[in-house]
Design a protein around this motif. Structure first.
Motif, PDB file in Angstrom:
ATOM      1  N   ASP A 166       1.815  29.020  10.941  1.00 33.31           N
ATOM      2  CA  ASP A 166       2.704  29.103  12.087  1.00 33.31           C
ATOM      3  C   ASP A 166       3.948  29.842  11.604  1.00 33.31           C
ATOM      4  OD1 ASP A 166       4.875  28.496  13.868  1.00 33.31           O
ATOM      5  OD2 ASP A 166       3.677  26.886  14.716  1.00 33.31           O
ATOM      6  N   ALA A 167       4.226  31.002  12.194  1.00 37.51           N
ATOM      7  CA  ALA A 167       5.307  31.849  11.697  1.00 37.51           C
ATOM      8  C   ALA A 167       6.688  31.281  11.981  1.00 37.51           C
ATOM      9  CB  ALA A 167       5.202  33.244  12.324  1.00 37.51           C
ATOM     10  N   VAL A 168       6.793  30.382  12.948  1.00 39.55           N
ATOM     11  CA  VAL A 168       8.099  29.842  13.329  1.00 39.55           C
ATOM     12  C   VAL A 168       8.467  28.617  12.493  1.00 39.55           C
ATOM     13  CG1 VAL A 168       9.458  28.858  15.215  1.00 39.55           C
ATOM     14  CG2 VAL A 168       7.877  30.748  15.654  1.00 39.55           C
ATOM     15  N   THR A 169       7.509  27.725  12.271  1.00 40.92           N
ATOM     16  CA  THR A 169       7.800  26.486  11.538  1.00 40.92           C
ATOM     17  C   THR A 169       7.464  26.567  10.058  1.00 40.92           C
ATOM     18  OG1 THR A 169       5.606  25.519  11.912  1.00 40.92           O
ATOM     19  CG2 THR A 169       7.273  25.181  13.627  1.00 40.92           C
ATOM     20  N   GLY A 170       6.627  27.526   9.659  1.00 44.41           N
ATOM     21  CA  GLY A 170       6.178  27.594   8.272  1.00 44.41           C
ATOM     22  C   GLY A 170       5.008  26.680   7.976  1.00 44.41           C
ATOM     23  N   SER A 171       4.497  25.989   8.995  1.00 44.24           N
ATOM     24  CA  SER A 171       3.379  25.068   8.798  1.00 44.24           C
ATOM     25  C   SER A 171       2.106  25.838   8.461  1.00 44.24           C
ATOM     26  CB  SER A 171       3.143  24.236  10.067  1.00 44.24           C
ATOM     27  OG  SER A 171       4.274  23.464  10.381  1.00 44.24           O
ATOM     28  N   PRO A 221       0.834  -1.215   0.000  1.00 45.42           N
ATOM     29  CA  PRO A 221       0.000   0.000   0.000  1.00 45.42           C
ATOM     30  C   PRO A 221       0.860   1.253   0.000  1.00 45.42           C
ATOM     31  CG  PRO A 221      -0.012  -1.042   2.157  1.00 45.42           C
ATOM     32  CD  PRO A 221       0.684  -1.991   1.237  1.00 45.42           C
ATOM     33  N   GLY A 222       0.293   2.347  -0.474  1.00 42.16           N
ATOM     34  CA  GLY A 222       1.021   3.615  -0.518  1.00 42.16           C
ATOM     35  C   GLY A 222       1.291   4.159   0.870  1.00 42.16           C
ATOM     36  N   HIS A 223       2.241   5.074   0.955  1.00 42.57           N
ATOM     37  CA  HIS A 223       2.590   5.702   2.233  1.00 42.57           C
ATOM     38  C   HIS A 223       1.481   6.660   2.672  1.00 42.57           C
ATOM     39  CE1 HIS A 223       6.663   4.129   2.210  1.00 42.57           C
ATOM     40  NE2 HIS A 223       6.819   4.566   0.974  1.00 42.57           N
ATOM     41  N   GLU A 224       1.293   6.764   3.959  1.00 37.59           N
ATOM     42  CA  GLU A 224       0.366   7.756   4.503  1.00 37.59           C
ATOM     43  C   GLU A 224       1.054   9.114   4.513  1.00 37.59           C
ATOM     44  OE1 GLU A 224      -2.455   7.075   7.973  1.00 37.59           O
ATOM     45  OE2 GLU A 224      -0.878   8.274   8.921  1.00 37.59           O
ATOM     46  N   VAL A 225       0.333  10.156   4.082  1.00 41.39           N
ATOM     47  CA  VAL A 225       0.867  11.516   4.072  1.00 41.39           C
ATOM     48  C   VAL A 225       0.125  12.327   5.128  1.00 41.39           C
ATOM     49  CG1 VAL A 225       1.114  13.640   2.731  1.00 41.39           C
ATOM     50  CG2 VAL A 225       1.521  11.428   1.636  1.00 41.39           C
ATOM     51  N   GLU A 226       0.890  12.869   6.065  1.00 41.72           N
ATOM     52  CA  GLU A 226       0.312  13.676   7.143  1.00 41.72           C
ATOM     53  C   GLU A 226       0.530  15.148   6.833  1.00 41.72           C
ATOM     54  OE1 GLU A 226       1.390  14.722  11.756  1.00 41.72           O
ATOM     55  OE2 GLU A 226       1.587  12.613  11.127  1.00 41.72           O
ATOM     56  N   LEU A 227      -0.531  15.940   6.881  1.00 39.32           N
ATOM     57  CA  LEU A 227      -0.448  17.363   6.561  1.00 39.32           C
ATOM     58  C   LEU A 227      -0.303  18.208   7.826  1.00 39.32           C
ATOM     59  CD1 LEU A 227      -3.157  17.693   3.761  1.00 39.32           C
ATOM     60  CD2 LEU A 227      -0.782  16.940   3.589  1.00 39.32           C
ATOM     61  N   ILE A 262      11.314  31.691   6.284  1.00 35.41           N
ATOM     62  CA  ILE A 262      10.616  30.409   6.433  1.00 35.41           C
ATOM     63  C   ILE A 262       9.845  30.091   5.162  1.00 35.41           C
ATOM     64  CG2 ILE A 262       8.432  31.284   7.375  1.00 35.41           C
ATOM     65  CD1 ILE A 262      10.416  28.334   8.806  1.00 35.41           C
ATOM     66  N   ARG A 263       9.825  28.803   4.803  1.00 34.60           N
ATOM     67  CA  ARG A 263       9.084  28.372   3.609  1.00 34.60           C
ATOM     68  C   ARG A 263       7.764  27.736   4.032  1.00 34.60           C
ATOM     69  NH1 ARG A 263       8.673  23.508   1.013  1.00 34.60           N
ATOM     70  NH2 ARG A 263      10.443  22.607   2.117  1.00 34.60           N
ATOM     71  N   PRO A 264       6.644  28.226   3.510  1.00 35.34           N
ATOM     72  CA  PRO A 264       5.359  27.632   3.881  1.00 35.34           C
ATOM     73  C   PRO A 264       5.216  26.235   3.290  1.00 35.34           C
ATOM     74  CG  PRO A 264       5.057  29.200   2.105  1.00 35.34           C
ATOM     75  CD  PRO A 264       6.494  29.314   2.523  1.00 35.34           C
ATOM     76  N   HIS A 265       4.588  25.342   4.039  1.00 39.29           N
ATOM     77  CA  HIS A 265       4.395  23.972   3.551  1.00 39.29           C
ATOM     78  C   HIS A 265       3.150  23.374   4.188  1.00 39.29           C
ATOM     79  CE1 HIS A 265       6.748  23.697   7.251  1.00 39.29           C
ATOM     80  NE2 HIS A 265       6.219  22.499   7.427  1.00 39.29           N
ATOM     81  N   VAL A 266       2.517  22.463   3.463  1.00 38.60           N
ATOM     82  CA  VAL A 266       1.323  21.790   3.986  1.00 38.60           C
ATOM     83  C   VAL A 266       1.580  20.312   4.274  1.00 38.60           C
ATOM     84  CG1 VAL A 266      -0.294  23.364   2.876  1.00 38.60           C
ATOM     85  CG2 VAL A 266       0.460  21.334   1.652  1.00 38.60           C
ATOM     86  N   THR A 267       2.741  19.791   3.867  1.00 39.75           N
ATOM     87  CA  THR A 267       3.092  18.404   4.173  1.00 39.75           C
ATOM     88  C   THR A 267       3.915  18.380   5.458  1.00 39.75           C
ATOM     89  OG1 THR A 267       3.191  17.892   1.823  1.00 39.75           O
ATOM     90  CG2 THR A 267       4.178  16.293   3.328  1.00 39.75           C
ATOM     91  N   ARG A 289       3.000  34.257  17.330  1.00 40.27           N
ATOM     92  CA  ARG A 289       3.251  32.914  16.816  1.00 40.27           C
ATOM     93  C   ARG A 289       2.508  32.649  15.508  1.00 40.27           C
ATOM     94  NH1 ARG A 289       6.276  28.190  18.473  1.00 40.27           N
ATOM     95  NH2 ARG A 289       5.917  26.787  16.724  1.00 40.27           N
ATOM     96  N   TYR A 290       1.263  33.085  15.437  1.00 38.93           N
ATOM     97  CA  TYR A 290       0.419  32.750  14.291  1.00 38.93           C
ATOM     98  C   TYR A 290       0.163  33.978  13.424  1.00 38.93           C
ATOM     99  CZ  TYR A 290      -0.318  28.874  17.455  1.00 38.93           C
ATOM    100  OH  TYR A 290      -0.111  27.825  18.319  1.00 38.93           O
TER     101      TYR A 290
END
Length: 626
Positions: free
Chosen positions: A271-276, A239-245, A470-475, A579-580
């Motif tokens: 999140d301004a610190v992690t880019g999440s 099965p494919g890998h699970e992707v957590e966002l 910081i680079r924004p990311h959703v993964t 933070r946000y």
């Protein structure tokens, strides 16, 4: 007598010679045949044994189970659901038309379905099943089973299809899967399996290979015409890998619902610190499940012809003049070029340059303005003056450092770069020289300047985190592969902003929301400790003529929707320990303070209420207080 005897002897000798020649030829032919038989049956025996085995044994691939997509708390966002399909085997049906007529009394079959079924039946062997319909309900499956006697050749099979529990709320992020096209073929045999689906948009597309998994295989014995006689072995696929966002689904749902009341809008919460990216929404949206099952021509036409562009993820590809939200960038550029935040400019309500007059939004003017008050009250004349001193190149340089004029690298397809114009850009693309007045209007985020809502959020995040790119990311994480969030934090370079620059701008943004003359004071957060800072923006989509200005500018609400200004707001929270961050753009919404700011306020309240980080770590701005 002697002559007759001699002739007889000659005939016998001739016959003997011919017999010997014929016998020798036969022996030679038999020798060649024997040698060939020996070559085929002894020397080439192993090769032909393998060929015969290959003809008898057929290897068939089986599609792997696609990996799930989940949010940061494990909430399923894209899953596999059992999909009941009905097939027809022509050789088992007494009469195909009669069987289809009987089946049509149980499940809907239109003329297009019937034409496709007959076309596929005519192109295949009679024992090969042809798909009639998929996504059957359990009630339909039960009725087919009960009426199986009247449905010879009809077979129900259980497969899997992609299901999106949150539909339009996540369509622009998760995306959807669709049938494999000719352009998608890469040589991977699994892509050629009938009915196989691959990612076509969103996270489904970005991480398609990880989600796809590895195909299984089944060995079956077939006869001379390809009919399956028996199954020999079966190997299940991986099965494919699970992707957590990085998304918080509860917050995402809240943001989407908060925007639903607007005709066309988008918002980003980070999140301004992690880019999440914790939430990212664009309205109107669409149902991704429609692409999974297959769109009709009418459905597709309605989507692409909709003037509100529901297929477009406006949060990352909508491009707007940023309006006054761009004034923080000009402030940073001014301080870097030795213009102190305490330096004052007098605002009489306008500035003249050559024979043209550039107006401030406040008709009577603001009086004497320093940087703090110019941001708080959004004075245009102050920034006209700053732009004259700085020049377009200094403004453009800081804009690019803060994330404008380039894609910021979010892991979603379709991100656009916006535009940071310069003298060289205008000459190369428009063929005209740069005018001084264009520098003035760019300082207030108008003219050729374009930005996406995501870039506005990134700019605010880079301020809040003390100048980290910081680079924004959703993964957030790919199961068994990598932790994206940790990787992004480690790769964030420093922008070289000075503590004075950051502190001066954030203090002014605090005043925008939390002092009486601030342009977003009416939209402030009243909860102690949860206060937000921010900046309003109103982006004009039409030019106000001198005659209209003299007679009185028409209010936005009195204009046709398409001619109203865009409403923008960028914000951060909590003020004391940032933070946000969030950005909101409401197309043709009117004023940023009256329309976009209240939405951002509600989003930041909900973000802090949910507080997905648990106990928030110390702010990166703590060092700036020293």
């Amino acid at each position: 007598m002697s002559r007759a005897r001699t002739e007889e002897q000659n005939r016998q000798k001739s016959f003997t010679r011919r017999a010997l020649l014929l016998g020798g030829a036969k022996v030679g032919l038999l020798s060649v045949l024997g040698a060939r038989l020996y070559y085929l049956q002894v020397i080439e025996a192993e090769r032909y044994r393998m060929l015969a085995e290959d003809n008898r044994i057929s290897m068939r691939l089986s599609a792997p189970r696609r990996g799930r997509i989940v949010d940061r708390d494990g909430v399923p966002l894209a899953v596999n659901r059992q999909n009941y399909q009905v097939h027809l085997v022509a050789e088992q049906a007494r009469n195909v038309d009669e069987t289809l007529n009987a089946l049509a009394r149980i499940i809907p079959l239109d003329n297009e379905d019937r034409a496709r079924i007959k076309r596929e039946l005519s192109g295949r062997r009679s024992f090969v099943p042809v798909r009639v319909k998929e996504n059957l309900t359990w009630d339909q499956v039960s009725r087919i089973a009960v009426n199986s006697v009247e449905l010879p050749g009809v077979v129900v099979e259980a497969g899997q299809s992609r299901h999106y529990p949150y539909g339009p709320t996540l369509a622009h992020i998760v995306g959807y899967v669709g049938a494999v096209s000719e352009q998608d073929l890469t040589g991977d045999p699994v892509l050629e399996l009938p009915g196989f689906r691959i990612g076509k948009n969103g996270i489904e597309k970005v991480h398609d290979e990880a989600l796809r998994g590895r195909a299984g295989n089944t060995q079956v014995e077939v006869n001379a015409v390809g009919r399956v006689m028996q199954q020999i072995s079966r190997v299940e696929g991986e099965p494919g890998h699970e992707v957590e966002l990085t998304l918080d689904m509860g917050l995402q749902n809240y943001v989407h619902q908060r925007l639903i009341g607007e005709r066309s809008a988008s918002a980003v919460v980070m999140d301004a610190v992690t880019g999440s990216v914790m939430a990212l929404a664009s309205v109107p949206s669409y149902d991704p499940s429609a692409f999974t099952r297959g769109l009709s021509s009418d459905e597709w036409r309605s989507l692409i012809e909709d003037p509100l562009a529901p297929l477009t993820n406006k949060a990352i590809s909508g491009q707007y003049a940023p309006g006054s939200t761009f004034k923080m960038v000009v402030s940073l550029a001014a301080m870097e070029n030795h213009i102190g935040p305490q330096e004052e400019v007098y605002c009489p309500g306008h500035m003249d340059l050559g024979n043209h007059r550039f107006h401030c939004w406040k008709r009577g003017g603001h009086g004497r303005m320093d940087m703090y008050n110019a941001i708080r009250q959004s004075c245009d004349v102050y920034y006209y003056e700053m732009s004259k001193r700085l020049g377009i190149d200094a403004i453009a340089s800081m804009a690019r450092r803060m994330g404008f004029g380039q894609t910021v690298g979010i892991d979603l397809p379709g991100e656009r770069s916006g535009l940071v114009p310069t003298e060289d850009w205008k000459l190369a693309n428009i063929g005209e020289r740069w005018q001084g007045g264009e520098t003035l209007i760019q300082a207030i985020g108008q003219g050729y300047m374009l930005a996406t809502p995501l870039q506005l959020a990134v700019m605010t995040a880079r301020l809040v985190n003390g100048g980290k790119a910081i680079r924004p990311h959703v993964t957030r994480r790919i199961e068994g592969v990598k932790n994206v969030t940790e990787q992004v934090r480690e790769e964030s370079p420093d922008l070289g902003l000075l503590p004075l620059q950051v502190r001066s701008v954030l203090d002014a943004m605090d005043a925008v929301c939390n002092t009486q003359r601030g342009t977003a004071y009416s939209a402030r957060i009243h909860l102690p400790g949860w206060e937000m800072g921010g900046k309003t923006g109103t982006s004009q989509v039409r030019r106000i003529s001198a005659s209209e200005r003299a007679s009185g500018i028409v209010r936005n609400e009195d204009l046709p929707w398409r001619r109203r200004d865009h409403a923008l707001f960028v914000g951060y929270a909590p003020v004391q320990d940032p933070r946000y961050v969030c950005s909101v753009v409401v197309e043709h919404g009117g004023g940023g303070g009256s329309v976009a700011a209240p939405i951002a306020r509600d989003l930041l309240i909900e973000t802090q209420r949910r507080d997905p980080m648990g106990i928030m770590p110390p702010s990166p701005l703590a060092s700036l207080e020293e």
